[in-house]
Scaffold this motif. Structure first.
Motif, mmCIF file in Angstrom:
data_model
loop_
_atom_site.group_PDB
_atom_site.id
_atom_site.type_symbol
_atom_site.label_atom_id
_atom_site.label_comp_id
_atom_site.label_asym_id
_atom_site.label_seq_id
_atom_site.Cartn_x
_atom_site.Cartn_y
_atom_site.Cartn_z
ATOM 1 N N GLU A 22 1.047 -1.210 -0.094
ATOM 2 C CA GLU A 22 -0.199 0.171 -0.046
ATOM 3 C C GLU A 22 1.000 1.161 0.032
ATOM 4 N N SER A 23 2.091 1.291 0.589
ATOM 5 C CA SER A 23 2.836 2.424 0.616
ATOM 6 C C SER A 23 4.109 2.048 0.433
ATOM 7 N N GLY A 24 4.977 3.088 -0.069
ATOM 8 C CA GLY A 24 6.473 2.956 -0.364
ATOM 9 C C GLY A 24 6.838 2.785 -1.701
ATOM 10 N N THR A 26 6.018 2.890 -6.187
ATOM 11 C CA THR A 26 5.067 3.523 -7.286
ATOM 12 C C THR A 26 6.002 2.609 -8.628
ATOM 13 N N SER A 42 10.910 2.445 -4.797
ATOM 14 C CA SER A 42 10.749 2.301 -3.537
ATOM 15 C C SER A 42 11.368 3.733 -2.782
#
Length: 176
Positions: A22-24, A26, A42
């Motif tokens: 979910e995060s960190g 793309t 990351s």
């Protein structure tokens, strides 16, 4: 910030799946003629040291994955093989009846069967990703030999739980 780039034929684009936490992380996809690339970035994701004897970091830390494998096809193939090898069972079913005859509730039956398999069927052998589904062992064979890989033991559990009247849910997870 770290970046990893994967390059592949453009024809694989429709089959390629990129899994990100979910995060960190793309991604950026680009086409270069008949080739594609996906870059995974990351940021603010701490590196974890590799420690002997611990589970892979993917068990408890965010990670990115990329694959063209059709996991649904693999799941269906393994599920069919597990059910087929469990249904052939007579000895495992008889043992399940014996182990659970005096146990009134499903939770107790599940625990009795699970405990039996954990205590009596040792983990051994190559895993399904090496062997393939045609080498999944029937439940009665695993029971007689007192060992099996993770899928062989799942077949045995499935047969025994089914015999005890427990509806089975099959969940296959990576073992790496």
């Amino acid at each position: 910030q770290s970046v990893v780039e994967f390059k592949y034929p453009a024809a694989m684009e429709k089959d390629l799946e990129v899994v990100l936490p979910e995060s960190g992380f793309t991604t950026k996809r680009q086409q270069h003629g008949d080739r594609m690339s996906v870059q995974v970035f990351s940021s603010n994701v701490p590196m974890m040291p590799d420690e002997p004897g611990t589970p892979p970091g993917t068990f408890f830390a965010p990670y990115a994955g990329i694959s063209a494998v059709k996991y649904q096809d693999i799941y269906e193939s393994v599920s069919r093989a597990v059910i087929e090898n469990a249904q052939k069972s007579t000895e495992a079913r008889a043992l399940a009846h014996k182990l659970t005859a005096s146990i009134p509730d499903d939770a107790g039956k599940i625990k009795a069967i699970r405990d039996y398999v954990v205590k009596n069927i040792r983990a051994a052998g190559l895993e399904i990703d090496v062997l393939g589904v045609k080498y999944i062992t029937p439940a009665d064979v695993t029971l007689r030999e007192n060992y099996g890989n993770s899928v062989d033991r799942a077949v045995l559990l499935y047969a025994m739980l089914d015999a005890a009247g427990i509806k089975n849910i099959r969940i296959f997870l990576p073992s790496d």
